[in-house]
Design an enzyme around this catalytic site. Structure first.
Site, PDB file in Angstrom:
ATOM      1  N   ASP A 172      15.787  46.475 -10.043  1.00  0.00           N
ATOM      2  CA  ASP A 172      15.324  46.400 -11.429  1.00  0.00           C
ATOM      3  C   ASP A 172      14.533  45.119 -11.706  1.00  0.00           C
ATOM      4  O   ASP A 172      13.599  45.111 -12.496  1.00  0.00           O
ATOM      5  CB  ASP A 172      16.514  46.517 -12.402  1.00  0.00           C
ATOM      6  CG  ASP A 172      17.651  45.567 -12.061  1.00  0.00           C
ATOM      7  OD1 ASP A 172      18.118  45.581 -10.913  1.00  0.00           O
ATOM      8  OD2 ASP A 172      18.083  44.806 -12.934  1.00  0.00           O
ATOM      9  N   VAL A 219      24.739  45.878  -6.609  1.00  0.00           N
ATOM     10  CA  VAL A 219      24.987  46.858  -7.665  1.00  0.00           C
ATOM     11  C   VAL A 219      23.862  47.888  -7.717  1.00  0.00           C
ATOM     12  O   VAL A 219      24.084  49.058  -7.976  1.00  0.00           O
ATOM     13  CB  VAL A 219      25.150  46.135  -9.030  1.00  0.00           C
ATOM     14  CG1 VAL A 219      25.225  47.117 -10.167  1.00  0.00           C
ATOM     15  CG2 VAL A 219      26.404  45.267  -9.019  1.00  0.00           C
ATOM     16  N   THR A 229      40.845  28.233 -27.769  1.00  0.00           N
ATOM     17  CA  THR A 229      40.954  29.691 -27.904  1.00  0.00           C
ATOM     18  C   THR A 229      40.323  30.412 -26.715  1.00  0.00           C
ATOM     19  O   THR A 229      40.789  31.473 -26.295  1.00  0.00           O
ATOM     20  CB  THR A 229      40.333  30.175 -29.241  1.00  0.00           C
ATOM     21  OG1 THR A 229      40.705  31.524 -29.451  1.00  0.00           O
ATOM     22  CG2 THR A 229      38.829  30.045 -29.269  1.00  0.00           C
ATOM     23  N   LEU A 241      25.806  40.362  -5.287  1.00  0.00           N
ATOM     24  CA  LEU A 241      26.736  41.448  -5.568  1.00  0.00           C
ATOM     25  C   LEU A 241      25.877  42.706  -5.623  1.00  0.00           C
ATOM     26  O   LEU A 241      25.041  42.853  -6.524  1.00  0.00           O
ATOM     27  CB  LEU A 241      27.450  41.230  -6.912  1.00  0.00           C
ATOM     28  CG  LEU A 241      28.498  42.286  -7.269  1.00  0.00           C
ATOM     29  CD1 LEU A 241      29.688  42.221  -6.322  1.00  0.00           C
ATOM     30  CD2 LEU A 241      28.984  42.102  -8.701  1.00  0.00           C
ATOM     31  N   GLY A 276      34.216  45.279 -24.758  1.00  0.00           N
ATOM     32  CA  GLY A 276      33.793  45.266 -26.165  1.00  0.00           C
ATOM     33  C   GLY A 276      33.348  43.910 -26.683  1.00  0.00           C
ATOM     34  O   GLY A 276      33.265  43.707 -27.893  1.00  0.00           O
ATOM     35  N   ARG A 306      42.941  30.245 -23.849  1.00  0.00           N
ATOM     36  CA  ARG A 306      44.042  31.172 -24.157  1.00  0.00           C
ATOM     37  C   ARG A 306      43.669  32.617 -23.859  1.00  0.00           C
ATOM     38  O   ARG A 306      44.407  33.365 -23.233  1.00  0.00           O
ATOM     39  CB  ARG A 306      44.366  31.099 -25.656  1.00  0.00           C
ATOM     40  CG  ARG A 306      45.404  30.115 -26.040  1.00  0.00           C
ATOM     41  CD  ARG A 306      45.629  30.276 -27.539  1.00  0.00           C
ATOM     42  NE  ARG A 306      46.069  29.033 -28.118  1.00  0.00           N
ATOM     43  CZ  ARG A 306      45.941  28.709 -29.398  1.00  0.00           C
ATOM     44  NH1 ARG A 306      45.356  29.544 -30.232  1.00  0.00           N
ATOM     45  NH2 ARG A 306      46.385  27.564 -29.839  1.00  0.00           N
ATOM     46  N   CYS A 336      25.920  38.553  -9.300  1.00  0.00           N
ATOM     47  CA  CYS A 336      25.115  37.631  -8.482  1.00  0.00           C
ATOM     48  C   CYS A 336      25.192  36.183  -8.945  1.00  0.00           C
ATOM     49  O   CYS A 336      25.527  35.892 -10.084  1.00  0.00           O
ATOM     50  CB  CYS A 336      23.653  38.049  -8.419  1.00  0.00           C
ATOM     51  SG  CYS A 336      23.417  39.708  -7.781  1.00  0.00           S
ATOM     52  N   GLY A 380      21.151  39.553 -13.278  1.00  0.00           N
ATOM     53  CA  GLY A 380      21.150  40.367 -14.492  1.00  0.00           C
ATOM     54  C   GLY A 380      20.823  41.813 -14.228  1.00  0.00           C
ATOM     55  O   GLY A 380      20.781  42.259 -13.083  1.00  0.00           O
ATOM     56  N   GLU A 381      20.612  42.530 -15.304  1.00  0.00           N
ATOM     57  CA  GLU A 381      20.161  43.924 -15.210  1.00  0.00           C
ATOM     58  C   GLU A 381      19.058  44.136 -16.234  1.00  0.00           C
ATOM     59  O   GLU A 381      19.224  43.783 -17.397  1.00  0.00           O
ATOM     60  CB  GLU A 381      21.275  44.934 -15.548  1.00  0.00           C
ATOM     61  CG  GLU A 381      22.507  44.839 -14.707  1.00  0.00           C
ATOM     62  CD  GLU A 381      23.441  43.772 -15.216  1.00  0.00           C
ATOM     63  OE1 GLU A 381      23.719  43.743 -16.417  1.00  0.00           O
ATOM     64  OE2 GLU A 381      23.872  42.946 -14.407  1.00  0.00           O
TER      65      GLU A 381
END
Length: 561
Positions: free
Chosen positions: A97, A52, A337, A50, A364, A340, A2, A76-77
């Site tokens: 939620d 979900v 970084t 969005l 992760g 990249r 969202c 968010g969630e």
């Protein structure tokens, strides 16, 4: 995912101003709403959805019959919304939620509300009865939020800065736009003319502290003490829980898989949890790289081991180079970084959007900062200094890795979920004695690897795989992404340009041709906004001239081994 957007006290025509809200349409491709606030002709909300959770009643701003004076726009969630609803016997009007925010606020005010939310969020809450506006953002800034405010009380808020930069206001030709700080909430008074005045900005949570919502969650009781076996058991319980709670969605879940420790642990644990939840579809995992890339080979190994439905996305150097302009526009940063590392993530997100109906993606992110995974942690002068650095990195995630993860996925209407940044898991990890968390025997994230040593989640060679510099992992052994970029920018930026870099870019002056090249693209899209990045991401405790792990001596020796 969202996209949220709101204005308070606009002097200009709202129908013109609201065009700015369309700049973040990518965050919510399913629906759009633009709504004026009753009684305030110069205040409004914009929302890109969005879908979900709760496809029927999920539009925003959220308003419920019980609290007609409350308006909520959030991205968010909130993972513990059902547990809190049952605990306090709230009567819900929707399955969304975020509705919990309205009930908690009515029950106990803004501070108690925000401390009780277990999840990731950025929100704007308007209370017309008490003439207040509240802004809030989660602990690590996993969900983005930007604001612009003038001295005369005009306030503009948006998920991304690009939705604010072209707004007009009578008192200023150049509207200052800045990120809203993670782990904070702000209270503002709403005046009769729709303008606002800031009352206070509050830091509500330190990453080391156990969050208030831990009192009400269903995690089994942790064992006290810091014996290694006790700690390992607690970490496994909390990580399992971090993944399980993030299954909350009505859409299909997939997982990014680089073959490194972090994404592999997430993918393996996620597959286990989906089976336990009796989800009917197979878990799809996605890896990106050039042919022969170490990441593709490692990810293939993991996928075969855990039994996921695996997809490999190949790209070549030309596609990577061509994506740079779009990537920097999406990111709103010129950090070397970050740019990249974003190209691969941007291209894999584009592929997922185009070729699947999946929307929710696990990854992760956050583990390196939390578990001292960067190679330069081997050089930390003491465990206490390593602890300090880990907390600094977590505090700055919203400028770097979390920013990359959000923008590259949101650019394609996808929602990212990051179990390693779970409040309870991260606060417990940070509460451990500093000496437990440092690299050991030349291996970073030693404690995390030890924790899952006997879990059978991963093959041993993946569990103990040394960290790759991201630019090396996704490219072939023969020609790294790092080198491809250096060769390309060599022809784009000449020595004369570098000689005048300090005059052209006095703030955060780029020291390399690659840095200069990214800065040029950034300035083209966001002229005069260089201060969004306070400093470049660079490793500590070494004389580094480049953020890549490829330049570190420890990395070179590990790569040769």
């Amino acid at each position: 995912m969202c996209g949220i957007w709101a204005l308070f006290g606009s002097d200009d025509c709202l129908s013109v101003q609201c065009l700015s809200a369309m700049k973040i349409a990518h965050r919510g491709p399913d629906a759009f709403r633009f709504e004026n606030v009753n009684g305030y002709t110069n205040c409004c909300f914009g929302f890109h959805r969005l879908a979900v959770v709760d496809p029927l009643f999920g539009m925003q701003p959220i308003r419920v019959k019980k609290y007609p004076y409350l308006w909520l726009c959030y991205n968010g969630e909130i993972y513990n919304h059902k547990a809190l609803q049952q605990r306090f016997e709230f009567e819900y009007q929707t399955n969304v939620d975020g509705e919990i925010i309205l009930h908690l606020y009515d029950k106990g005010g803004i501070e108690q509300t925000i401390c009780m939310l277990d999840g990731v969020f950025a929100f704007i809450l308007l209370d017309t009865a008490n003439k207040k506006v509240f802004l809030g953002r989660d602990t690590y800034g996993v969900r983005p939020l930007f604001k612009a405010m003038t001295e005369d009380g005009f306030l503009a808020v948006c998920s991304e800065a690009k939705g604010l930069v072209s707004l007009k206001h009578s008192t200023t030709p150049f509207l200052k736009v800045e990120p809203f700080l993670p782990g904070h909430y702000e209270v503002l008074d709403l005046k009769p003319n729709g303008k606002v005045a800031s009352v206070e900005m509050v830091k509500y949570h330190h990453c080391r502290d156990e969050p208030l919502h831990a009192l009400y969650d269903s995690v089994e009781k942790l064992f006290p003490g810091f014996e290694l076996e006790t700690v390992k058991s607690n970490l496994r319980i909390l990580f399992d829980n971090a993944v399980r709670k993030r299954l909350m969605t009505d859409r299909r879940i997939v997982c990014l898989l680089s073959g490194g420790l972090d994404s592999s642990l997430v993918a393996s644990s996620l597959l286990k949890q989906l089976k336990e939840a009796q989800v009917q579809y197979p878990l799809q995992t996605f890896a990106i790289g050039m042919e022969d890339s170490p990441d593709l080979l490692a990810a293939r190994k993991v996928a075969n081991y855990i039994g996921s439905e695996h997809h490999e996305v190949l790209f070549n150097s030309e596609e990577g180079i061509q994506a740079l302009d779009e990537v920097i526009f999406s990111l709103e940063t010129y950090d070397i970084t970050t740019v990249r590392a974003s190209v691969g993530m941007y291209l894999i997100s584009k592929y997922i959007r185009k070729n699947t109906d999946s929307v929710v993606i696990f990854s992760g992110e956050g583990s390196d900062e939390l578990t001292q995974g960067y190679i330069y942690f081997h050089k930390a002068p003491s465990p206490e200094k390593a602890e300090e650095e880990s907390e600094r990195l977590l505090k700055e995630l919203y400028l770097f890795d979390v920013l990359r993860a959000d923008r590259t996925t949101a650019a394609h209407g996808l929602e990212l979920r990051v179990p390693f940044l779970d409040h309870r898991f991260s606060s417990y990890y940070l509460s451990l004695p500093p000496e437990m968390r440092v690299p050991k025997n030349g291996i970073e994230k030693h404690l995390l690897r030890e924790t899952f040593e006997d879990s059978n989640l991963l093959p041993k060679e993946i569990l103990w795989r040394p960290k790759e510099a991201f630019s090396d992992g996704i490219t072939s052994v023969k020609n790294s992404w790092f080198k491809i970029l250096q060769d390309y920018v060599e022809h784009q930026v000449d020595d004369a340009m570098m000689a005048t870099a300090a005059q052209k870019f006095p703030f955060n002056t780029p020291k390399t041709k690659e840095g200069y090249f990214y800065r040029q693209i950034f300035e083209h899209h966001y002229p005069g906004r260089a201060d969004w990045l306070t400093h470049y991401w660079m490793p500590k405790w070494i004389n580094a001239t480049d953020p890549s792990a490829r330049t570190l001596t420890h990395y070179k020796s590990a790569a040769k081994a």
